[in-house]
Design a protein around this motif. Structure first.
Motif, mmCIF file in Angstrom:
data_model
loop_
_atom_site.group_PDB
_atom_site.id
_atom_site.type_symbol
_atom_site.label_atom_id
_atom_site.label_comp_id
_atom_site.label_asym_id
_atom_site.label_seq_id
_atom_site.Cartn_x
_atom_site.Cartn_y
_atom_site.Cartn_z
ATOM 1 N N LEU A 132 0.833 -1.197 0.000
ATOM 2 C CA LEU A 132 0.000 0.000 0.000
ATOM 3 C C LEU A 132 0.870 1.249 0.000
ATOM 4 C CD1 LEU A 132 -2.951 1.015 0.160
ATOM 5 C CD2 LEU A 132 -2.632 1.149 2.629
ATOM 6 N N ALA A 133 0.665 2.098 -1.007
ATOM 7 C CA ALA A 133 1.396 3.359 -1.110
ATOM 8 C C ALA A 133 0.510 4.536 -0.720
ATOM 9 C CB ALA A 133 1.909 3.553 -2.535
ATOM 10 N N GLY A 134 -0.788 4.331 -0.697
ATOM 11 C CA GLY A 134 -1.732 5.386 -0.367
ATOM 12 C C GLY A 134 -3.113 4.995 -0.868
ATOM 13 N N ALA A 135 -3.991 5.965 -0.907
ATOM 14 C CA ALA A 135 -5.350 5.715 -1.370
ATOM 15 C C ALA A 135 -5.877 6.953 -2.073
ATOM 16 C CB ALA A 135 -6.258 5.362 -0.193
ATOM 17 N N VAL A 136 -6.805 6.730 -2.982
ATOM 18 C CA VAL A 136 -7.483 7.831 -3.651
ATOM 19 C C VAL A 136 -8.956 7.729 -3.284
ATOM 20 C CG1 VAL A 136 -8.130 8.867 -5.853
ATOM 21 C CG2 VAL A 136 -5.831 7.915 -5.550
ATOM 22 N N THR A 137 -9.475 8.796 -2.719
ATOM 23 C CA THR A 137 -10.899 8.858 -2.392
ATOM 24 C C THR A 137 -11.640 9.504 -3.564
ATOM 25 O OG1 THR A 137 -10.716 11.042 -1.372
ATOM 26 C CG2 THR A 137 -10.425 9.121 0.080
ATOM 27 N N LEU A 138 -12.929 9.276 -3.625
ATOM 28 C CA LEU A 138 -13.747 9.872 -4.671
ATOM 29 C C LEU A 138 -13.615 11.389 -4.645
ATOM 30 C CD1 LEU A 138 -15.840 9.655 -6.932
ATOM 31 C CD2 LEU A 138 -17.606 9.608 -5.160
ATOM 32 N N ASP A 139 -13.599 11.974 -3.460
ATOM 33 C CA ASP A 139 -13.464 13.422 -3.310
ATOM 34 C C ASP A 139 -12.158 13.919 -3.934
ATOM 35 O OD1 ASP A 139 -14.234 16.028 -2.213
ATOM 36 O OD2 ASP A 139 -12.575 15.700 -0.806
ATOM 37 N N ARG A 140 -11.054 13.214 -3.667
ATOM 38 C CA ARG A 140 -9.743 13.605 -4.236
ATOM 39 C C ARG A 140 -9.763 13.487 -5.756
ATOM 40 N NH1 ARG A 140 -5.492 15.834 -1.532
ATOM 41 N NH2 ARG A 140 -4.069 14.656 -2.821
ATOM 42 N N LEU A 141 -10.355 12.415 -6.249
ATOM 43 C CA LEU A 141 -10.402 12.223 -7.696
ATOM 44 C C LEU A 141 -11.237 13.309 -8.364
ATOM 45 C CD1 LEU A 141 -9.811 10.617 -10.280
ATOM 46 C CD2 LEU A 141 -11.835 9.246 -9.753
ATOM 47 N N LEU A 142 -12.414 13.581 -7.825
ATOM 48 C CA LEU A 142 -13.273 14.616 -8.416
ATOM 49 C C LEU A 142 -12.607 15.988 -8.385
ATOM 50 C CD1 LEU A 142 -16.790 13.541 -7.103
ATOM 51 C CD2 LEU A 142 -15.843 13.247 -9.409
ATOM 52 N N SER A 143 -11.913 16.286 -7.294
ATOM 53 C CA SER A 143 -11.186 17.570 -7.205
ATOM 54 C C SER A 143 -10.099 17.649 -8.269
ATOM 55 C CB SER A 143 -10.569 17.746 -5.817
ATOM 56 O OG SER A 143 -11.577 17.854 -4.844
ATOM 57 N N ALA A 144 -9.356 16.568 -8.451
ATOM 58 C CA ALA A 144 -8.292 16.541 -9.457
ATOM 59 C C ALA A 144 -8.883 16.696 -10.866
ATOM 60 C CB ALA A 144 -7.487 15.256 -9.353
ATOM 61 N N LEU A 145 -9.995 16.021 -11.123
ATOM 62 C CA LEU A 145 -10.634 16.137 -12.434
ATOM 63 C C LEU A 145 -11.151 17.552 -12.677
ATOM 64 C CD1 LEU A 145 -12.615 12.776 -12.554
ATOM 65 C CD2 LEU A 145 -10.595 13.386 -13.914
ATOM 66 N N ALA A 146 -11.700 18.169 -11.639
ATOM 67 C CA ALA A 146 -12.241 19.516 -11.791
ATOM 68 C C ALA A 146 -11.142 20.542 -12.077
ATOM 69 C CB ALA A 146 -13.007 19.922 -10.528
ATOM 70 N N LEU A 147 -9.940 20.294 -11.564
ATOM 71 C CA LEU A 147 -8.837 21.226 -11.751
ATOM 72 C C LEU A 147 -8.000 20.928 -12.989
ATOM 73 C CD1 LEU A 147 -7.689 21.494 -8.032
ATOM 74 C CD2 LEU A 147 -9.040 23.164 -9.335
ATOM 75 N N ALA A 148 -8.201 19.764 -13.578
ATOM 76 C CA ALA A 148 -7.379 19.368 -14.743
ATOM 77 C C ALA A 148 -7.706 20.250 -15.947
ATOM 78 C CB ALA A 148 -7.638 17.897 -15.073
ATOM 79 N N ARG A 149 -6.675 20.627 -16.642
ATOM 80 C CA ARG A 149 -6.809 21.450 -17.859
ATOM 81 C C ARG A 149 -6.152 20.712 -19.017
ATOM 82 N NH1 ARG A 149 -10.390 24.090 -15.763
ATOM 83 N NH2 ARG A 149 -10.007 25.855 -14.450
ATOM 84 N N PRO A 150 -6.791 20.732 -20.171
ATOM 85 C CA PRO A 150 -6.147 20.108 -21.334
ATOM 86 C C PRO A 150 -4.898 20.886 -21.744
ATOM 87 C CG PRO A 150 -8.192 21.191 -21.971
ATOM 88 C CD PRO A 150 -8.091 21.297 -20.479
ATOM 89 N N ASP A 151 -3.917 20.142 -22.240
ATOM 90 C CA ASP A 151 -2.706 20.810 -22.733
ATOM 91 C C ASP A 151 -3.042 21.613 -23.985
ATOM 92 O OD1 ASP A 151 -1.177 19.721 -20.751
ATOM 93 O OD2 ASP A 151 -0.550 17.990 -21.937
ATOM 94 N N ASP A 152 -2.481 22.795 -24.082
ATOM 95 C CA ASP A 152 -2.745 23.634 -25.274
ATOM 96 C C ASP A 152 -1.781 23.274 -26.373
ATOM 97 O OD1 ASP A 152 -3.631 26.642 -23.431
ATOM 98 O OD2 ASP A 152 -4.726 24.815 -23.846
#
Length: 152
Positions: A132-152
């Motif tokens: 085990l290196a860590g965990a990803v919660t739904l909240d963390r994933l949704l936050s990361a997706l909301a902040l992700a920007r496509p490369d220009d």
């Protein structure tokens, strides 16, 4: 962004821990579920919160929900105390689902797909040795997706 970039350390339990301890770990950590480790610190099972709750509800009540109405309010609030000393292993039984886990190099799309498919708000992130290196919660994933920007 990869799983290792958004993974966090979460408290875990083992198959030998009492179910009362497991419930407390989840509640105090405000976790959407629990990662249960084996003796080698590898994820054995990842339980969404509803599954942890299912472990705590006596089987008789799950099989016949009408029984729940026969319990007065005072006892209904502490129903799980009767089994709090049973181990996670005893409550899970013989059928343990495969752990919901990904390698540290998994992408956000891989994480989202796995969470959606397995209906798990918690995913174990493991290193190359399967530890085990860590965990990803739904909240963390949704936050990361909301902040992700496509490369220009």
């Amino acid at each position: 962004m990869l799983a290792r970039d958004i993974a966090v350390q979460v408290p875990t339990v083992t198959m030998n821990d009492p179910i009362g301890h497991a419930i407390q770990v989840m509640a105090l950590g405000r976790l959407p579920g629990l990662i249960v480790l084996d003796e080698r610190q590898r994820p054995r099972v990842v339980l969404p919160g509803t599954q942890v709750l299912r472990l705590a509800v006596p089987v008789a009540f799950q099989e016949d929900t009408a029984l729940t109405r026969t319990v007065d309010e005072a006892h209904a609030d502490v129903f799980w105390h009767e089994i709090r000393d049973m181990t996670v292993r005893e409550c899970i039984g013989t059928h343990t689902p495969r752990p919901v886990m990904v390698k540290e190099s998994a992408t956000l799309l891989e994480l989202a797909t796995l969470m959606a498919k397995q209906r798990s708000p918690l995913v174990a992130v493991v290193d190359d040795a399967g530890l085990l290196a860590g965990a990803v919660t739904l909240d963390r994933l949704l936050s990361a997706l909301a902040l992700a920007r496509p490369d220009d």
